[in-house]
Design a protein around this motif. Structure first.
Motif, PDB file in Angstrom:
ATOM      1  N   ARG A 155       0.850  -1.190   0.000  1.00  0.00           N
ATOM      2  CA  ARG A 155       0.000   0.000   0.000  1.00  0.00           C
ATOM      3  C   ARG A 155       0.888   1.243   0.000  1.00  0.00           C
ATOM      4  O   ARG A 155       2.080   1.162   0.335  1.00  0.00           O
ATOM      5  CB  ARG A 155      -0.905   0.016   1.233  1.00  0.00           C
ATOM      6  N   PRO A 156       0.304   2.397  -0.317  1.00  0.00           N
ATOM      7  CA  PRO A 156       1.081   3.642  -0.243  1.00  0.00           C
ATOM      8  C   PRO A 156       1.729   3.814   1.131  1.00  0.00           C
ATOM      9  O   PRO A 156       1.105   3.537   2.164  1.00  0.00           O
ATOM     10  CB  PRO A 156       0.028   4.722  -0.511  1.00  0.00           C
ATOM     11  N   THR A 157       2.978   4.223   1.103  1.00  0.00           N
ATOM     12  CA  THR A 157       3.871   4.454   2.257  1.00  0.00           C
ATOM     13  C   THR A 157       4.466   3.172   2.835  1.00  0.00           C
ATOM     14  O   THR A 157       5.362   3.248   3.679  1.00  0.00           O
ATOM     15  CB  THR A 157       3.199   5.252   3.393  1.00  0.00           C
ATOM     16  N   ASP A 158       4.007   1.994   2.411  1.00  0.00           N
ATOM     17  CA  ASP A 158       4.689   0.766   2.833  1.00  0.00           C
ATOM     18  C   ASP A 158       6.119   0.771   2.290  1.00  0.00           C
ATOM     19  O   ASP A 158       6.377   1.266   1.189  1.00  0.00           O
ATOM     20  CB  ASP A 158       3.966  -0.478   2.299  1.00  0.00           C
ATOM     21  N   GLU A 159       7.033   0.190   3.049  1.00  0.00           N
ATOM     22  CA  GLU A 159       8.425   0.094   2.620  1.00  0.00           C
ATOM     23  C   GLU A 159       8.741  -1.325   2.144  1.00  0.00           C
ATOM     24  O   GLU A 159       8.240  -2.307   2.696  1.00  0.00           O
ATOM     25  CB  GLU A 159       9.361   0.492   3.765  1.00  0.00           C
ATOM     26  N   VAL A 160       9.583  -1.390   1.109  1.00  0.00           N
ATOM     27  CA  VAL A 160      10.004  -2.676   0.546  1.00  0.00           C
ATOM     28  C   VAL A 160      11.517  -2.670   0.421  1.00  0.00           C
ATOM     29  O   VAL A 160      12.092  -1.817  -0.270  1.00  0.00           O
ATOM     30  CB  VAL A 160       9.360  -2.925  -0.827  1.00  0.00           C
ATOM     31  N   ILE A 161      12.170  -3.600   1.096  1.00  0.00           N
ATOM     32  CA  ILE A 161      13.631  -3.708   1.024  1.00  0.00           C
ATOM     33  C   ILE A 161      14.018  -4.512  -0.207  1.00  0.00           C
ATOM     34  O   ILE A 161      13.508  -5.618  -0.438  1.00  0.00           O
ATOM     35  CB  ILE A 161      14.194  -4.356   2.303  1.00  0.00           C
ATOM     36  N   ILE A 162      14.926  -3.938  -0.984  1.00  0.00           N
ATOM     37  CA  ILE A 162      15.439  -4.577  -2.196  1.00  0.00           C
ATOM     38  C   ILE A 162      16.961  -4.530  -2.140  1.00  0.00           C
ATOM     39  O   ILE A 162      17.547  -3.492  -1.815  1.00  0.00           O
ATOM     40  CB  ILE A 162      14.934  -3.850  -3.460  1.00  0.00           C
ATOM     41  N   PHE A 163      17.597  -5.643  -2.447  1.00  0.00           N
ATOM     42  CA  PHE A 163      19.059  -5.704  -2.450  1.00  0.00           C
ATOM     43  C   PHE A 163      19.565  -5.392  -3.860  1.00  0.00           C
ATOM     44  O   PHE A 163      19.176  -6.043  -4.823  1.00  0.00           O
ATOM     45  CB  PHE A 163      19.541  -7.086  -1.993  1.00  0.00           C
TER      46      PHE A 163
END
Length: 380
Positions: free
Chosen positions: A108-116
């Motif tokens: 959802r908007p403002t959720d954070e997603v960690i990507i390497f």
């Protein structure tokens, strides 16, 4: 008409750019990751038989049961993990569709997603298209190692999703058992979902075992695992993949999947379902691709490029730091125009476009093609 782009920073992918340049320059294309040798004739015949048997209408929304059952058998055989084919497995239009659908279902908007990073280029746009915030973590050094202390520092209550990729594209490295246990420990007391991109699970070298998230109970209980038949069986143009996850996660996935795809190619599902029943068809892949990796590296041993042998995938990263200090994007284009060989510059996948003078070459090619490529690289 005026409009505001949801993805203002997204342009044409580097794979399209380099493949188009390779075609224009009549260059050997070791950029885009596709084999130039045929699929197993047995698999082709099984798909053709399904066509003749009139599996030409919609497949069930989550996939043909013969294929879902074969996937369940494979996951149990390789990783001793039971997934219910009725509720925990969905066949998709390639792994990319699975990844986009997972993001659609949860971010959802403002959720954070960690990507390497360097990261495959479909991850970040999927997150951004849904209003999520990408939190990049750059892999360290020529080993592309994960700094787990940095991961601990960046994960928080807003971290909805973490995306890992092993074997890793574009670097050709793999996550170790110790890495996965560290990850399991970090995620254990969070609500973060894990998306484990394992499309190269069967292409791993030097006797190593692929460390699937399915092997680790505390990861498996929160993980989507995505996979690709296109990568596995040398037919990337079929765009066939799948994902597995616990039922409570897969229920949410299906809510989106049923409306953005509904179902995928039916006769190919039937053919692959039959073909997948024989474990030898995927158990032989590590040695098959390692021979190609070793052939390629032996052929360029006298070049000025340097490297660490790929641990997995069908990509080899080569360093050109002893050759020129050009930007990797410029050097890759010059190699294509002047030397007639196309590769992928790694900086385009890095945080802040960090340039470490590295190019990615695909060795899923015939020996003839690899020999021609080596002749060119040895002269640079």
């Amino acid at each position: 008409m005026q409009h505001t782009s949801k993805l203002p920073n997204v342009g044409t992918t580097i794979f399209t750019v380099m493949s188009q340049l390779a075609a224009k320059e009549n260059a050997i294309n070791l950029s885009q990751g596709f084999p130039n040798f045929p699929s197993d004739p047995k698999l082709i015949e099984m798909v053709q038989q399904a066509l003749r048997e009139n599996y030409n209408q919609y497949a069930p929304m989550p996939g043909a049961m013969i294929l879902r059952e074969a996937i369940a058998e494979k996951m149990e055989h390789l990783y001793q993990k039971n997934y219910n084919p009725a509720t925990e497995i969905v066949v998709t239009a390639g792994a990319t569709q699975a990844i986009f659908t997972i993001v659609s279902a949860f971010v959802r908007p403002t959720d954070e997603v960690i990507i390497f990073t360097p990261a495959y280029d479909c991850y970040a746009p999927a997150v951004e298209a849904h209003g999520g915030k990408v939190v990049p973590i750059q892999l360290k050094g020529k080993e592309f190692a994960v700094d787990w202390n940095e991961v601990r520092a960046k994960i928080n209550d807003k971290t909805k999703l973490m995306i890992i990729n092993t074997p890793h594209n574009p670097s050709g490295t793999v996550l170790s058992k110790a890495d996965m246990l560290e990850l399991s420990s970090i995620l254990e007391n969070t609500n973060t979902i894990l998306l484990s991109d394992e499309v190269y699970e069967h292409i791993i070298f030097d006797g190593a075992q692929h460390q699937s998230a399915a092997l680790f109970p505390k990861l498996a209980e929160r993980a989507f695992i995505t996979a690709s038949f296109g990568k596995t069986f040398h037919n990337t143009g079929w765009k066939m993949g799948y994902c597995v996850a616990p039922k409570e996660l897969m229920d949410e996935f299906k809510k989106v999947h049923q409306f953005n795809v509904f179902s995928v190619n039916h006769p190919m599902q039937i053919g692959i379902g039959k073909y997948l029943k024989n474990p030898a068809h995927y158990e032989a892949l590590p040695s098959f691709f390692q021979r190609k990796r070793d052939y390629f590296l032996n052929a360029i041993k006298d070049s000025r490029f340097t490297w660490k042998p790929s641990q997995g995938t069908y990509f080899q990263v080569l360093s050109y730091e002893d050759i020129t200090d050009e930007l990797d994007t410029e050097f890759a284009k010059r190699l294509t125009r002047e030397h007639k060989i196309a590769s992928i510059p790694l900086s385009v996948f890095n945080t802040n476009k960090e340039d470490h003078k590295l190019l990615r070459f695909c060795f899923a090619k015939t020996e003839e093609t690899l020999q021609q490529a080596a002749k060119i690289l040895n002269q640079i």
